[in-house]
Write a protein that holds these residues in place. Structure first.
Motif, PDB file in Angstrom:
ATOM      1  N   VAL A 131      -6.098   2.526   0.551  1.00  0.00           N
ATOM      2  CA  VAL A 131      -6.646   1.483   1.414  1.00  0.00           C
ATOM      3  C   VAL A 131      -7.245   2.111   2.681  1.00  0.00           C
ATOM      4  CG1 VAL A 131      -6.065  -0.525   2.817  1.00  0.00           C
ATOM      5  CG2 VAL A 131      -5.186  -0.343   0.495  1.00  0.00           C
ATOM      6  N   THR A 132      -6.567   3.117   3.213  1.00  0.00           N
ATOM      7  CA  THR A 132      -7.114   3.814   4.382  1.00  0.00           C
ATOM      8  C   THR A 132      -8.473   4.423   4.042  1.00  0.00           C
ATOM      9  OG1 THR A 132      -4.849   4.393   4.936  1.00  0.00           O
ATOM     10  CG2 THR A 132      -6.581   5.533   6.151  1.00  0.00           C
ATOM     11  N   PHE A 133      -8.503   5.107   2.925  1.00  0.00           N
ATOM     12  CA  PHE A 133      -9.736   5.734   2.448  1.00  0.00           C
ATOM     13  C   PHE A 133     -10.828   4.697   2.255  1.00  0.00           C
ATOM     14  CE2 PHE A 133     -11.586   9.436   0.632  1.00  0.00           C
ATOM     15  CZ  PHE A 133     -10.696  10.445   0.952  1.00  0.00           C
ATOM     16  N   ALA A 134     -10.449   3.589   1.594  1.00  0.00           N
ATOM     17  CA  ALA A 134     -11.422   2.537   1.294  1.00  0.00           C
ATOM     18  C   ALA A 134     -11.989   1.960   2.577  1.00  0.00           C
ATOM     19  CB  ALA A 134     -10.757   1.429   0.474  1.00  0.00           C
ATOM     20  N   TYR A 135     -11.142   1.766   3.580  1.00  0.00           N
ATOM     21  CA  TYR A 135     -11.596   1.202   4.846  1.00  0.00           C
ATOM     22  C   TYR A 135     -12.631   2.118   5.491  1.00  0.00           C
ATOM     23  CZ  TYR A 135     -11.698  -1.076   9.333  1.00  0.00           C
ATOM     24  OH  TYR A 135     -12.140  -1.727  10.448  1.00  0.00           O
ATOM     25  N   VAL A 136     -12.293   3.414   5.531  1.00  0.00           N
ATOM     26  CA  VAL A 136     -13.225   4.372   6.143  1.00  0.00           C
ATOM     27  C   VAL A 136     -14.534   4.402   5.358  1.00  0.00           C
ATOM     28  CG1 VAL A 136     -13.593   6.801   6.690  1.00  0.00           C
ATOM     29  CG2 VAL A 136     -11.366   5.749   7.123  1.00  0.00           C
ATOM     30  N   LEU A 137     -14.436   4.428   4.033  1.00  0.00           N
ATOM     31  CA  LEU A 137     -15.656   4.450   3.213  1.00  0.00           C
ATOM     32  C   LEU A 137     -16.495   3.192   3.418  1.00  0.00           C
ATOM     33  CD1 LEU A 137     -14.450   5.872  -0.216  1.00  0.00           C
ATOM     34  CD2 LEU A 137     -16.021   6.951   1.393  1.00  0.00           C
ATOM     35  N   ALA A 138     -15.818   2.042   3.552  1.00  0.00           N
ATOM     36  CA  ALA A 138     -16.543   0.775   3.703  1.00  0.00           C
ATOM     37  C   ALA A 138     -17.271   0.714   5.041  1.00  0.00           C
ATOM     38  CB  ALA A 138     -15.575  -0.401   3.564  1.00  0.00           C
ATOM     39  N   LYS A 139     -16.674   1.300   6.076  1.00  0.00           N
ATOM     40  CA  LYS A 139     -17.256   1.172   7.414  1.00  0.00           C
ATOM     41  C   LYS A 139     -18.179   2.335   7.772  1.00  0.00           C
ATOM     42  CE  LYS A 139     -15.033  -2.557   8.147  1.00  0.00           C
ATOM     43  NZ  LYS A 139     -15.750  -3.820   8.162  1.00  0.00           N
ATOM     44  N   TRP A 140     -18.069   3.414   7.024  1.00  0.00           N
ATOM     45  CA  TRP A 140     -18.771   4.644   7.371  1.00  0.00           C
ATOM     46  C   TRP A 140     -20.155   4.606   6.751  1.00  0.00           C
ATOM     47  CZ3 TRP A 140     -17.912   9.872   4.588  1.00  0.00           C
ATOM     48  CH2 TRP A 140     -18.534  10.907   5.307  1.00  0.00           C
ATOM     49  N   ARG A 141     -21.164   4.440   7.600  1.00  0.00           N
ATOM     50  CA  ARG A 141     -22.526   4.345   7.060  1.00  0.00           C
ATOM     51  C   ARG A 141     -23.184   5.712   7.052  1.00  0.00           C
ATOM     52  NH1 ARG A 141     -24.130  -0.796  10.413  1.00  0.00           N
ATOM     53  NH2 ARG A 141     -22.687  -2.232   9.463  1.00  0.00           N
ATOM     54  N   SER A 142     -23.012   6.423   5.942  1.00  0.00           N
ATOM     55  CA  SER A 142     -23.598   7.754   5.818  1.00  0.00           C
ATOM     56  C   SER A 142     -23.794   8.003   4.343  1.00  0.00           C
ATOM     57  CB  SER A 142     -22.633   8.778   6.412  1.00  0.00           C
ATOM     58  OG  SER A 142     -22.854  10.042   5.820  1.00  0.00           O
ATOM     59  N   ARG A 143     -24.801   8.825   4.023  1.00  0.00           N
ATOM     60  CA  ARG A 143     -24.983   9.048   2.582  1.00  0.00           C
ATOM     61  C   ARG A 143     -23.842   9.897   2.036  1.00  0.00           C
ATOM     62  NH1 ARG A 143     -29.849  13.301   3.542  1.00  0.00           N
ATOM     63  NH2 ARG A 143     -29.213  13.519   5.662  1.00  0.00           N
ATOM     64  N   TRP A 144     -23.103  10.568   2.953  1.00  0.00           N
ATOM     65  CA  TRP A 144     -21.963  11.357   2.486  1.00  0.00           C
ATOM     66  C   TRP A 144     -20.860  10.465   1.931  1.00  0.00           C
ATOM     67  CZ3 TRP A 144     -22.453  16.206   1.475  1.00  0.00           C
ATOM     68  CH2 TRP A 144     -23.452  16.940   2.141  1.00  0.00           C
ATOM     69  N   SER A 145     -20.855   9.194   2.337  1.00  0.00           N
ATOM     70  CA  SER A 145     -19.786   8.333   1.842  1.00  0.00           C
ATOM     71  C   SER A 145     -19.918   8.158   0.324  1.00  0.00           C
ATOM     72  CB  SER A 145     -19.787   6.984   2.567  1.00  0.00           C
ATOM     73  OG  SER A 145     -20.949   6.258   2.269  1.00  0.00           O
ATOM     74  N   SER A 146     -21.148   8.191  -0.197  1.00  0.00           N
ATOM     75  CA  SER A 146     -21.310   8.099  -1.651  1.00  0.00           C
ATOM     76  C   SER A 146     -20.719   9.325  -2.334  1.00  0.00           C
ATOM     77  CB  SER A 146     -22.791   8.020  -2.035  1.00  0.00           C
ATOM     78  OG  SER A 146     -23.412   7.020  -1.296  1.00  0.00           O
ATOM     79  N   VAL A 147     -20.960  10.503  -1.733  1.00  0.00           N
ATOM     80  CA  VAL A 147     -20.430  11.739  -2.307  1.00  0.00           C
ATOM     81  C   VAL A 147     -18.902  11.691  -2.326  1.00  0.00           C
ATOM     82  CG1 VAL A 147     -20.284  14.240  -2.002  1.00  0.00           C
ATOM     83  CG2 VAL A 147     -22.428  13.041  -1.501  1.00  0.00           C
ATOM     84  N   VAL A 148     -18.349  11.276  -1.184  1.00  0.00           N
ATOM     85  CA  VAL A 148     -16.880  11.214  -1.095  1.00  0.00           C
ATOM     86  C   VAL A 148     -16.342  10.218  -2.118  1.00  0.00           C
ATOM     87  CG1 VAL A 148     -14.950  10.594   0.380  1.00  0.00           C
ATOM     88  CG2 VAL A 148     -16.851  11.913   1.319  1.00  0.00           C
ATOM     89  N   GLU A 149     -17.031   9.080  -2.249  1.00  0.00           N
ATOM     90  CA  GLU A 149     -16.536   8.084  -3.197  1.00  0.00           C
ATOM     91  C   GLU A 149     -16.600   8.602  -4.636  1.00  0.00           C
ATOM     92  OE1 GLU A 149     -17.968   4.136  -2.780  1.00  0.00           O
ATOM     93  OE2 GLU A 149     -16.698   3.427  -4.412  1.00  0.00           O
ATOM     94  N   ALA A 150     -17.668   9.330  -4.944  1.00  0.00           N
ATOM     95  CA  ALA A 150     -17.773   9.884  -6.295  1.00  0.00           C
ATOM     96  C   ALA A 150     -16.613  10.842  -6.577  1.00  0.00           C
ATOM     97  CB  ALA A 150     -19.111  10.600  -6.456  1.00  0.00           C
ATOM     98  N   VAL A 151     -16.272  11.659  -5.571  1.00  0.00           N
ATOM     99  CA  VAL A 151     -15.164  12.608  -5.751  1.00  0.00           C
ATOM    100  C   VAL A 151     -13.849  11.852  -5.977  1.00  0.00           C
ATOM    101  CG1 VAL A 151     -13.775  14.381  -4.614  1.00  0.00           C
ATOM    102  CG2 VAL A 151     -16.282  14.457  -4.470  1.00  0.00           C
ATOM    103  N   VAL A 152     -13.649  10.793  -5.182  1.00  0.00           N
ATOM    104  CA  VAL A 152     -12.410  10.022  -5.301  1.00  0.00           C
ATOM    105  C   VAL A 152     -12.349   9.317  -6.660  1.00  0.00           C
ATOM    106  CG1 VAL A 152     -11.074   8.129  -4.318  1.00  0.00           C
ATOM    107  CG2 VAL A 152     -12.259   9.714  -2.823  1.00  0.00           C
TER     108      VAL A 152
END
Lengths: 223, 355
Positions: free
Chosen positions: A26-47
């Motif tokens: 949930v912590t991760f999801a919150y940061v990913l949801a609020k973090w507007r960067s193309r890196w968030s897609s990369v991080v999400e793919a890894v997760v």
């Protein structure tokens, strides 16, 4: 049928793993949801990788990461005096990593779906962001998060490949329900394998059903 | 007192606003996409890209040159977004209490001021549009804001509901120590509520003044969804209860008959509205017409649009022109050209009291 150890071990491992996966996810999801960067897609793919990788591949990486010769595994050994791999702790790690992407993906979608107007209203009313997250965003995303947690629990309960790689298949110590079914089936004890399989299916079904009923009750009470 | 000197990049044009607003209550009007909502959001601190300076009652909320940018939670403003933004998981009461902290007195006062007592147990899903706006308003008031930002507080409500929420807004303006800045698409709302009106067009201030001054400008009419209305400040002259009418004095015009408004005492001031399409134009002698109000007037201008025409008419002593919307066919049939002498007729029921 006297030996229920695999069932209790599986329940214990999946409950603890689900707790870890929920907090981290949930912590991760919150940061990913609020973090507007193309890196968030990369991080999400890894997760998300643990969903699509063969569990044995996941187990192999975990073994590499947690083994006595790795920095992480070595540090664990110095701290606790015993290795992490081939223990119940390793089974919990394997189950946590397996469950994590289900929690992250569902929670992220649920958090993104929360009406930003409502969150902004709370900010303007004097709440710092962390309090908005606690009293507005997460309660409103609870249904989606709950669904992800239920799926994560079911996945943790059913994990075979990652667990067998890092925790082994030691009867009475690390042999979870999924591993026991394989062992019994291999040994030709089909009756016991069938019983354990039935129990595994029932527990997973009960978890999903309970999550859905909770979500429905929540919907009836408020919203 | 609000001082704004702002620059914000929007999708199609920059929002550039340099304004000192000394009034207790100011309306912002403009066509859709003019930057009105962005302006309110910038003041609330929800647009991190904004540059410039915002000062409210001497407190600096934003000063990018000096590196000051208070986060939304420290700006002390109340914000009511267009869709009310209520917390769907909390009851109406918990919504109002949400930002008030220990200021329970404020909560009670806000509930009282907006007549919310009967609604408090309900979740937002079981509130009507007008009730939601009132809850959102009370929620914002309960946080003791210096400045109240209202984004179309009456939009999406039908005329009857608007008439019910508007008095609450007036009560807040008159009884609470708070400055109001609100976006609206209704000239009538600005006339009823505000001391000053700012017209925004493509991110720039196109005009400002009292609402009545601006009401006849095309800019204001263009951005008003209620269409072009003839608005007049009037004074109640007499009531005729049996006849069902109230007579009002209009500066420079004969007295007008409007439907009985017994709750306004004789001598009280009010604003009336007549929609441009509700005025009749009579050429020559008009006998036996049921419309109670007839004003002699002269056509000043005829503006033709697509499928419609607009007449600007002047009465002999009236300070503001009357606008009449007609079909081009009617203009041709009546031979309406500038200089034509006509009579404007309005039935009592086409005249509404809007403030």
């Amino acid at each position: 049928m006297s030996d229920w150890f695999p069932l209790w071990l599986s329940v214990r491992v999946s409950v603890v793993a689900t707790l870890f996966a929920s907090v981290i996810g949930v912590t991760f999801a919150y940061v990913l949801a609020k973090w507007r960067s193309r890196w968030s897609s990369v991080v999400e793919a890894v997760v998300t990788l643990p969903i699509v990788l063969p569990p044995t591949v996941l187990g192999f990486y975990l073994l590499t990461l947690l083994g006595s010769r790795s920095p992480v595994g070595g540090a664990w050994e110095r701290l606790t005096g015993s290795p992490l791999v081939f223990t119940q702790g390793a089974a919990i790690v394997a189950a946590t990593v397996s469950a994590l992407p289900f929690v992250v993906r569902a929670a992220r979608a649920a958090i993104v779906n929360v009406d930003s107007r409502v969150e902004e209203s709370a900010r303007v009313m004097g709440m710092p962001e962390w309090r908005v997250a606690r009293v507005v965003t997460l309660p409103l995303a609870a249904r989606g998060i709950g669904a992800g947690v239920a799926l994560g629990f079911a996945r943790a309960l059913g994990d075979f490949g990652a667990t067998v790689m890092v925790a082994g298949n030691i009867p009475g110590r690390t042999q979870t329900l999924a591993l026991a079914i394989f062992a019994e089936s291999q040994a030709g004890r089909d009756g016991r394998a069938a019983t354990l399989a039935g129990v595994a299916a029932a527990v997973a079904f009960a978890a999903l059903l309970a999550a859905d009923l909770l979500a429905r009750r929540r919907d009836r009470e408020g919203r | 007192m609000i001082r704004l000197d702002l620059d914000l990049r929007l999708a199609h044009f920059p929002l550039r606003v340099d304004l000192d607003l000394p009034s207790r209550s100011t309306a912002v009007m403009g066509p859709s996409g003019a930057g009105k909502t962005s302006l309110l959001e910038t003041i609330a601190g929800l647009r991190p890209g904004a540059r410039g300076r915002i000062e409210v009652d001497g407190q600096v909320l934003l000063d990018t040159a000096a590196g000051v940018a208070l986060p939304p939670e420290r700006r002390g403003v109340g914000w009511v977004p267009q869709d009310a933004g209520l917390f769907p998981h909390l009851s109406a009461l918990d919504n109002v209490r949400f930002g008030a902290g220990r200021a329970r007195g404020r909560v009670d006062a806000a509930i009282d001021a907006l007549g919310l007592e009967p609604l408090l147990d309900r979740p937002p899903a079981r509130l009507s549009g007008g009730e939601r706006r009132r809850i959102a308003l009370a929620r914002a008031l309960a946080t003791s804001p210096r400045l109240l930002l209202l984004d179309e507080p009456l939009s999406g409500l039908d005329a009857a509901l608007r008439d019910r929420v508007l008095p609450w807004l007036k009560r807040i303006r008159d009884e609470w120590d708070v400055t109001i800045l609100h976006v609206t698409h209704h000239l009538g709302e600005a006339l009823a509520l505000d001391d000053e009106l700012v017209l925004l067009h493509e991110g720039r201030v196109e005009g400002r003044g009292t609402p009545i001054e601006l009401a006849v400008r095309p800019g204001a009419a263009r951005s008003s969804t209620t269409g072009l209305e003839n608005l007049r400040r009037v004074r109640v002259a007499a009531h005729d209860a049996a006849g069902g009418i109230t007579l009002v004095d209009v500066p420079g015009e004969p007295a007008l008959a409007i439907p009985l408004v017994a709750e306004l005492p004789v001598g009280a001031e009010a604003t009336i509205a007549v929609r441009a399409e509700d005025l009749l134009v009579v050429v020559g002698e008009a006998r036996g017409l049921s419309a109670r109000n007839q004003l002699p007037a002269r056509v000043v201008r005829v503006v033709r649009g697509e499928g419609e025409a607009l007449l600007e008419c002047a009465t002999p002593a009236g300070p503001v022109p009357w606008f009449v919307r007609l079909t081009p066919q009617a203009v041709a049939a009546l031979g309406l050209v500038p200089g034509a002498e006509v009579r404007l007729a309005a039935k009592s029921h086409s005249i509404r009291v809007v403030g």
